[in-house]
Design a protein around this motif. Structure first.
Motif, PDB file in Angstrom:
ATOM      1  N   LEU A 107       2.290   6.769   3.590  1.00 14.92           N
ATOM      2  CA  LEU A 107       0.951   7.312   3.822  1.00 14.92           C
ATOM      3  C   LEU A 107       0.902   8.359   4.931  1.00 14.92           C
ATOM      4  N   ARG A 113      -0.646  11.938   4.416  1.00 16.30           N
ATOM      5  CA  ARG A 113      -1.413  11.926   3.172  1.00 16.30           C
ATOM      6  C   ARG A 113      -2.863  11.554   3.443  1.00 16.30           C
ATOM      7  N   VAL A 129      -5.802   6.976  -0.227  1.00 12.51           N
ATOM      8  CA  VAL A 129      -5.458   6.667  -1.617  1.00 12.51           C
ATOM      9  C   VAL A 129      -6.476   5.669  -2.144  1.00 12.51           C
ATOM     10  N   TYR A 156      -9.378   1.477  -0.205  1.00 12.84           N
ATOM     11  CA  TYR A 156      -8.657   2.712   0.106  1.00 12.84           C
ATOM     12  C   TYR A 156      -7.479   2.377   1.017  1.00 12.84           C
ATOM     13  N   THR A 172      -5.471   4.045   3.832  1.00 11.31           N
ATOM     14  CA  THR A 172      -5.571   5.174   4.744  1.00 11.31           C
ATOM     15  C   THR A 172      -4.922   4.793   6.069  1.00 11.31           C
TER      16      THR A 172
END
Length: 200
Positions: free
Chosen positions: A49, A52, A55, A63, A65
């Motif tokens: 992650l 990024r 998601v 999510y 994160t």
């Protein structure tokens, strides 16, 4: 001969219990499993992650994160990170004291979850940046919002802690004791005043 306690005395009712060694073994096993699972998921989050955006899972209900939290939930106490390791050490000491009379498997699971969760976040505080005992905790799960606006972003250690505390509250409310006994309520008739018992 020792006289048996009167029925409905409100004392603990023995259920035989589990051998202390077995109960403590379950506590430690659950704690180690929770700790390892927390460390693995944090490492996966860092490796997959980093860099990024959030998601989305389950249609936006969850999510993934990556965040680093210097405080507690909602970043409470973020300017006093050093306090949290001290609190965790106190919790670990309390669990060790509780284990001295532990003979209940449900309580062993509860305390093991709390211990594993506490150790998971303590590991971050001690070993992660920006320094020893002021490290930031790795969080990665957010509910219903990608940035923790609905519920604080959390990790598996937090989940373990919450589940352990909820289970402990349930065990207390249902009268299950840490030594394997179970609290018994007074019989309804005995609990009444003498004049009411006579009328009944």
């Amino acid at each position: 001969m020792t006289a048996a306690p009167p029925a409905g005395s409100g004392t603990a009712e023995s259920t035989g219990g589990t051998p202390r060694r077995k109960a403590v073994g379950v506590l430690l096993g659950v704690a180690v499993a929770a700790l390892v699972a927390d460390l693995v998921t944090k490492q996966l989050a860092l490796s997959s992650l980093t860099g990024r955006g959030p998601v989305s899972l389950l249609g936006g209900a969850v999510y993934l994160t990556l965040t680093r939290n210097s405080g507690a939930a909602w970043s409470i106490g973020s300017d006093h990170t050093w306090v949290f390791p001290l609190i965790t050490v106190a919790v670990i000491g309390w669990i060790a004291w509780m284990a001295l009379r532990l003979r209940s498997l449900p309580w062993a699971v509860s305390l093991g979850l709390v211990l594993g969760g506490a150790l998971g976040n303590l590991t971050d505080r001690v070993f992660r940046a920006p320094g020893h005992f002021v490290g930031h905790v790795v969080d990665m799960v957010s509910l219903f919002d990608p940035y923790g606006q609905v519920w604080p972003v959390f990790n598996l250690a937090d989940s373990s802690l919450v589940c352990g505390v909820v289970l402990a509250v349930f065990l207390e409310l249902t009268g299950r004791q840490r030594d394997g006994s179970r609290a018994t309520a007074e019989r309804s008739g005995d609990a009444l005043p003498a004049d009411q018992r006579e009328r009944a």
